[in-house]
Write a protein that holds these residues in place. Structure first.
Motif, mmCIF file in Angstrom:
data_model
loop_
_atom_site.group_PDB
_atom_site.id
_atom_site.type_symbol
_atom_site.label_atom_id
_atom_site.label_comp_id
_atom_site.label_asym_id
_atom_site.label_seq_id
_atom_site.Cartn_x
_atom_site.Cartn_y
_atom_site.Cartn_z
ATOM 1 N N LEU A 102 0.816 -1.205 0.000
ATOM 2 C CA LEU A 102 0.000 0.000 0.000
ATOM 3 C C LEU A 102 0.852 1.259 0.000
ATOM 4 O O LEU A 102 0.462 2.292 -0.541
ATOM 5 N N SER A 103 1.993 1.176 0.674
ATOM 6 C CA SER A 103 2.962 2.274 0.717
ATOM 7 C C SER A 103 4.323 1.620 0.941
ATOM 8 O O SER A 103 4.396 0.412 1.172
ATOM 9 N N ARG A 105 5.981 1.453 3.479
ATOM 10 C CA ARG A 105 6.082 0.889 4.838
ATOM 11 C C ARG A 105 4.875 0.039 5.249
ATOM 12 O O ARG A 105 4.839 -0.509 6.331
ATOM 13 N N THR A 106 3.853 -0.061 4.391
ATOM 14 C CA THR A 106 2.615 -0.759 4.761
ATOM 15 C C THR A 106 2.206 -1.741 3.672
ATOM 16 O O THR A 106 2.206 -1.401 2.492
ATOM 17 N N SER A 107 1.815 -2.961 4.105
ATOM 18 C CA SER A 107 1.357 -3.974 3.150
ATOM 19 C C SER A 107 0.043 -4.584 3.632
ATOM 20 O O SER A 107 -0.282 -4.562 4.819
ATOM 21 N N LEU A 108 -0.704 -5.146 2.693
ATOM 22 C CA LEU A 108 -1.973 -5.798 2.972
ATOM 23 C C LEU A 108 -1.993 -7.140 2.255
ATOM 24 O O LEU A 108 -1.660 -7.218 1.078
ATOM 25 N N SER A 109 -2.386 -8.184 2.984
ATOM 26 C CA SER A 109 -2.517 -9.523 2.406
ATOM 27 C C SER A 109 -3.918 -10.038 2.700
ATOM 28 O O SER A 109 -4.387 -9.935 3.833
ATOM 29 N N VAL A 110 -4.575 -10.593 1.694
ATOM 30 C CA VAL A 110 -5.881 -11.222 1.876
ATOM 31 C C VAL A 110 -5.850 -12.570 1.172
ATOM 32 O O VAL A 110 -5.109 -12.754 0.202
ATOM 33 N N THR A 143 -4.414 -9.572 6.543
ATOM 34 C CA THR A 143 -3.330 -9.118 7.417
ATOM 35 C C THR A 143 -2.802 -7.782 6.915
ATOM 36 O O THR A 143 -2.472 -7.653 5.734
ATOM 37 N N MET A 144 -2.720 -6.796 7.805
ATOM 38 C CA MET A 144 -2.092 -5.524 7.473
ATOM 39 C C MET A 144 -0.837 -5.389 8.322
ATOM 40 O O MET A 144 -0.871 -5.623 9.530
ATOM 41 N N ARG A 145 0.260 -5.027 7.671
ATOM 42 C CA ARG A 145 1.542 -4.896 8.367
ATOM 43 C C ARG A 145 2.156 -3.539 8.060
ATOM 44 O O ARG A 145 2.138 -3.092 6.924
ATOM 45 N N SER A 146 2.688 -2.923 9.105
ATOM 46 C CA SER A 146 3.321 -1.620 8.944
ATOM 47 C C SER A 146 4.684 -1.638 9.623
ATOM 48 O O SER A 146 4.810 -2.087 10.766
ATOM 49 N N MET A 147 5.679 -1.146 8.928
ATOM 50 C CA MET A 147 7.029 -1.053 9.477
ATOM 51 C C MET A 147 7.092 0.153 10.419
ATOM 52 O O MET A 147 6.593 1.225 10.106
ATOM 53 N N LEU A 148 7.710 -0.048 11.599
ATOM 54 C CA LEU A 148 7.791 1.006 12.612
ATOM 55 C C LEU A 148 9.120 1.750 12.601
ATOM 56 O O LEU A 148 9.212 2.849 13.077
#
Length: 184
Positions: A102-103, A105-110, A143-148
């Motif tokens: 998505l960006s 630093r951010t990903s989405l998996s379905v 699942t949504m994941r974002s790097m911190l």
């Protein structure tokens, strides 16, 4: 068919019809298993041990385009009993997953995983089952994941699964899960 439609709609929505990379991977798994009591007989004298030959052909497809990966597979699991051919069965499993960036630093998996097993006593999520019946299961997840930072991340996962039995005496199972994980 539902999974195939989801895959096509998702694919056209996120990346269009042109994929930069497409791979097709066929495979075959062969196995042999021994069962001391495949007929689920109550008395030891009634038990008739057996060996089961397992053949599992699978085809997997994967495509990557503009930060979106679409993957799916279809598998048959054939089980052939040498002494009890009336127990032979072929189960089917299909899955689809779409992973999108998505960006930076951010990903989405379905995804969705569906399986059907006729006349079986295999119930993967609910433990021991004592009689044979048709089993249909489906699991969907997001699942949504974002790097911190340079090494940390936080992820949120939602999952729903169900297991339906043809036999009325067995209870269908539905499980919903939500989890949040932080990695530092």
């Amino acid at each position: 068919m539902v999974i195939l439609n989801m895959a096509l709609v998702g694919y056209y929505m996120v990346g269009g019809a042109r994929a930069d990379i497409i791979s097709l991977t066929p495979s075959l798994r062969v196995g042999e298993e021994w069962d001391s009591n495949p007929l689920l007989a109550g008395e030891e004298g009634e038990a008739r041990q057996d060996s089961i030959t397992q053949l599992s052909p699978r085809i997997a497809v994967r495509s990557l385009t503009r930060g979106v990966r679409v993957s799916g597979s279809y598998r048959l699991d054939s089980n052939y009993y040498s002494r009890n051919p009336e127990l032979d069965y072929v189960s089917q499993t299909a899955d689809i997953a779409i992973d999108s960036e998505l960006s930076p630093r951010t990903s989405l998996s379905v995804g969705d995983i569906y399986s059907f097993t006729p006349y079986s006593r295999e119930a993967s999520e609910v433990g021991i089952q004592i009689q044979r019946t048709d089993i249909e299961s489906n699991r969907v997840f997001a699942t949504m994941r974002s790097m911190l930072g340079s090494a940390g991340s936080v992820s949120l996962r939602l999952e729903n699964s169900k297991q339906d039995y043809e036999d009325e005496s067995l209870f269908d199972t539905k499980i919903g899960r939500a989890s949040c994980r932080e990695r530092v």
